[in-house]
Design an enzyme around this catalytic site. Structure first.
Site, PDB file in Angstrom:
ATOM      1  N   ALA A  83       0.818  -1.218   0.000  1.00  3.53           N
ATOM      2  CA  ALA A  83       0.000   0.000   0.000  1.00  3.53           C
ATOM      3  C   ALA A  83       0.852   1.267   0.000  1.00  3.53           C
ATOM      4  CB  ALA A  83      -0.961  -0.002   1.185  1.00  3.53           C
ATOM      5  N   THR A  84       2.029   1.214   0.617  1.00  4.77           N
ATOM      6  CA  THR A  84       2.877   2.408   0.610  1.00  4.77           C
ATOM      7  C   THR A  84       3.276   2.763  -0.818  1.00  4.77           C
ATOM      8  OG1 THR A  84       3.716   2.104   2.848  1.00  4.77           O
ATOM      9  CG2 THR A  84       5.123   3.329   1.343  1.00  4.77           C
ATOM     10  N   ASN A 163      -6.389   3.316  10.210  1.00  8.16           N
ATOM     11  CA  ASN A 163      -5.621   2.229  10.819  1.00  8.16           C
ATOM     12  C   ASN A 163      -5.615   2.275  12.338  1.00  8.16           C
ATOM     13  OD1 ASN A 163      -4.137   4.597   9.928  1.00  8.16           O
ATOM     14  ND2 ASN A 163      -2.354   3.669  10.894  1.00  8.16           N
ATOM     15  N   GLN A 191      -6.726  -0.898   4.878  1.00  7.67           N
ATOM     16  CA  GLN A 191      -7.342  -1.546   6.044  1.00  7.67           C
ATOM     17  C   GLN A 191      -8.744  -2.065   5.773  1.00  7.67           C
ATOM     18  OE1 GLN A 191      -6.086  -2.108   9.068  1.00  7.67           O
ATOM     19  NE2 GLN A 191      -4.225  -0.875   9.121  1.00  7.67           N
ATOM     20  N   ALA A 212      -1.889  -6.847   0.791  1.00  5.55           N
ATOM     21  CA  ALA A 212      -2.314  -8.212   1.107  1.00  5.55           C
ATOM     22  C   ALA A 212      -2.189  -8.536   2.590  1.00  5.55           C
ATOM     23  CB  ALA A 212      -1.481  -9.205   0.287  1.00  5.55           C
ATOM     24  N   HIS A 213      -1.209  -7.924   3.262  1.00  8.88           N
ATOM     25  CA  HIS A 213      -0.864  -8.454   4.580  1.00  8.88           C
ATOM     26  C   HIS A 213      -1.800  -8.045   5.713  1.00  8.88           C
ATOM     27  CE1 HIS A 213       1.120  -5.103   6.866  1.00  8.88           C
ATOM     28  NE2 HIS A 213       1.115  -4.563   5.672  1.00  8.88           N
ATOM     29  N   THR A 251       9.664  -7.514 -12.504  1.00  6.66           N
ATOM     30  CA  THR A 251       9.159  -8.875 -12.691  1.00  6.66           C
ATOM     31  C   THR A 251       8.078  -9.182 -11.662  1.00  6.66           C
ATOM     32  OG1 THR A 251      11.232  -9.664 -13.607  1.00  6.66           O
ATOM     33  CG2 THR A 251       9.809 -11.315 -12.598  1.00  6.66           C
ATOM     34  N   CYS A 336       5.281   6.636  21.706  1.00  8.52           N
ATOM     35  CA  CYS A 336       6.428   6.625  22.621  1.00  8.52           C
ATOM     36  C   CYS A 336       7.418   5.534  22.270  1.00  8.52           C
ATOM     37  CB  CYS A 336       5.965   6.372  24.047  1.00  8.52           C
ATOM     38  SG  CYS A 336       5.573   7.866  24.930  1.00  8.52           S
TER      39      CYS A 336
END
Lengths: 412, 135
Positions: A83-84, A163, A191, A212-213, A251, A336
């Site tokens: 997605a990035t 997210n 998401q 996908a993840h 590829t 943090c």
């Protein structure tokens, strides 16, 4: 302080499904069939032999499985690494291609960094970006949105599901406005597959980023939906062999794409049943803690995906709470842990005070979450928050009726 | 991030949690930090007439390292004179707890808390002295 885990429960319990998901066994099996000499290992771009043709067949089936979940044509799906990359390709690619028409982009402050940082880069290149504040519940403020649209606005980029807080933006209502004004609508939907219905035609989306993840597929693979009618044109960001109709060379990784396709196929088929189960688990978690004092849900409770609960436990600092909840894998709205010591920018954008933003925990449930795991988590939360409040000078002050906002703190 | 065993020990079994009477002339209270920064420490020390710390209590809102730093400080100050307590530096805490660089600010905060508590005692004693002279 850690409760003994009930027999049969393996700890730590994973409640961070919005960070990533385990690969579904069915997906892993399909992927493994595309790797070895005995498997479908060929280069999908090889045109001269059956190894290439078989690989191409598998990749095209996967493309169709992804397209089906979106209500799109397979030719509108461009494979990427995640997605990035999709967000980069969509926003930079469309901004650059349309630079002669205008150089103004509209997005929200609660977007993922992959969108915000891409916009920052475009600002350095001379584009102008409007970052909209959300309403207090995390949803788009349509009055502010309409007011922000200009003659030279070329792209609107709004995420489907947030997210951190899981709120679902009304993409259809946004699409109606952008289509009428002939502005491209990009949606970061990393998401949302398998959690909320997607229909790119009904929503009038022009570009949509996917991965996908987060859907029980592998990491390192994603896709960008690029509308054909009316045609959306992009400037490629990665140049090379002209794969993916020149929009993204490189590829094609057959096993990754097959994994994404299978993950999306399962997501489409099982979404309704899975959501029903997850809503129950989510409500079970909330019912188990909601009587505690000074806790707040972040984000709208109605327009929200089933598996997300983001709760601020006032007067308790998020990182120490996560430390107490060591038998549960969750994440803190507070960054943090990444050493920046800044509270969540998403929660700040909702107008949450620093204290509440520092005190937030995101619990995200998924396909393999059980009732036992939720019950175990409830007990841990109650113990940990109780213990940390006993340690908290802020809790003492609150109990003494002191308004923390009225105190002059020595900022350091 | 992995925490050191000593941080975990202080975090899971914090020493000297509690409150001393802040109006007691022999009790110094130091409250430092801010909720907006994600940590607030309240350290209280009680001295006897010879200026030796006989008791110390803390409460801390903050990350595990902040809680561990303040818990450790309550142990370090006990039995020391004010002059000795003033010698405690943040690096002593960093070394004892094996704090990573991103958590050094927790030790700085603990040193600030000690200084604030001592300043409170000194102010109270000066006031008493003044009151005694005036009386």
């Amino acid at each position: 302080m850690s409760e003994a885990a009930p027999t049969g429960l393996s700890v730590p319990v994973y409640l961070d499904y919005s960070a990533t998901t385990p690969v579904d066994d069915r997906v892993a099996q399909k992927m493994m069939d595309c790797l070895t000499l005995q498997g479908n290992f060929g280069n999908p771009a090889s045109r001269s032999h059956v190894f290439g043709w078989n690989a191409e067949g598998a990749v095209e089936q996967a493309r169709k499985d992804v397209a089906d979940l979106l209500g799109a044509d397979p030719r509108e799906v461009v494979w990427t690494s995640g997605a990035t990359e999709s967000n980069n390709l969509a926003i930079k690619g469309a901004a650059h291609f349309n630079a002669k028409k205008g150089k103004h982009i509209i997005t929200m402050k609660t977007e993922h960094k992959a969108v915000l940082d891409t916009c920052r880069q475009l600002e350095r290149e001379g584009f102008e970006v409007t970052y909209l504040d959300p309403l207090e519940n995390g949803l788009l403020d349509f009055d502010a949105f309409n007011a922000a649209i200009r003659e030279d606005t070329t792209i609107v980029s709004i995420m489907h599901v947030n997210n951190e807080i899981g709120v679902i933006q009304d993409i259809e209502a946004i699409g109606k406005i952008t289509r009428e004004k002939k502005i491209l609508l990009h949606v970061d939907a990393a998401q949302s597959p398998g959690k909320v219905e997607i229909d790119v035609d009904r929503m009038q989306v022009d570009l949509m980023s996917l991965c996908a993840h987060k859907v029980y597929g592998p990491k390192g693979v994603g896709a960008l939906y690029v509308r054909r009618k009316p045609r959306v044109r992009l400037e490629a960001q990665i140049h090379g062999g002209g794969h993916e109709r020149g929009m993204r060379s490189g590829t094609l990784p057959t096993h990754q794409l097959v994994g994404m396709g299978e993950a999306f196929r399962i997501a489409r088929e099982e979404m309704a049943a899975e959501n029903e189960r997850l809503v129950k688990l989510r409500n079970r978690l909330w019912d188990g803690v909601k009587d505690m004092e000074e806790i707040y849900v972040n984000g709208d409770m109605e327009q929200r995906i089933p598996g997300n609960m983001n709760i601020s436990f006032n007067f308790v600092e998020g990182e120490s709470l996560i430390m107490s909840l060591k038998d549960v894998a969750v994440s803190s709205g507070s960054a943090c842990t990444s050493a920046s010591l800044e509270p969540s920018y998403v929660l700040r954008a909702l107008g949450r005070s620093d204290e509440l933003a520092h005190s937030s925990i995101r619990f995200t449930m998924g396909r393999f979450t059980t009732e036992e795991e939720v019950d175990f988590t409830i007990n841990l939360i109650r113990d940990a928050v109780g213990k940390l409040r006993d340690l908290s000078p802020l809790w003492d002050m609150h109990k003494d009726g002191i308004d923390l906002a009225s105190v002059e703190w020595a900022h350091h | 991030m992995a925490y050191s065993d000593k941080v975990l020990d202080h975090y899971e079994n914090p020493r000297n949690v509690g409150v001393l009477d802040k109006d007691d002339p022999n009790v110094g209270t130091g409250m430092v930090g801010a909720p907006a920064c994600g940590d607030v420490m309240r350290l209280q020390i009680k001295v006897d007439d010879d200026g030796v710390v006989v008791d110390a209590k803390f409460k801390t809102y903050g990350c595990g390292s902040a809680i561990a730093s303040s818990s450790l400080v309550t142990e370090m100050v006990k039995g020391k004179t004010i002059a000795e307590v003033e010698q405690i530096k943040n690096m002593d805490i960093v070394e004892e707890l094996a704090l990573p660089p991103v958590k050094i600010h927790c030790s700085v905060l603990a040193e600030d808390a000690i200084a604030a508590a001592i300043a409170d005692i000194k102010a109270k004693q000066a006031e008493q002295g003044a009151a005694a002279e005036a009386g």
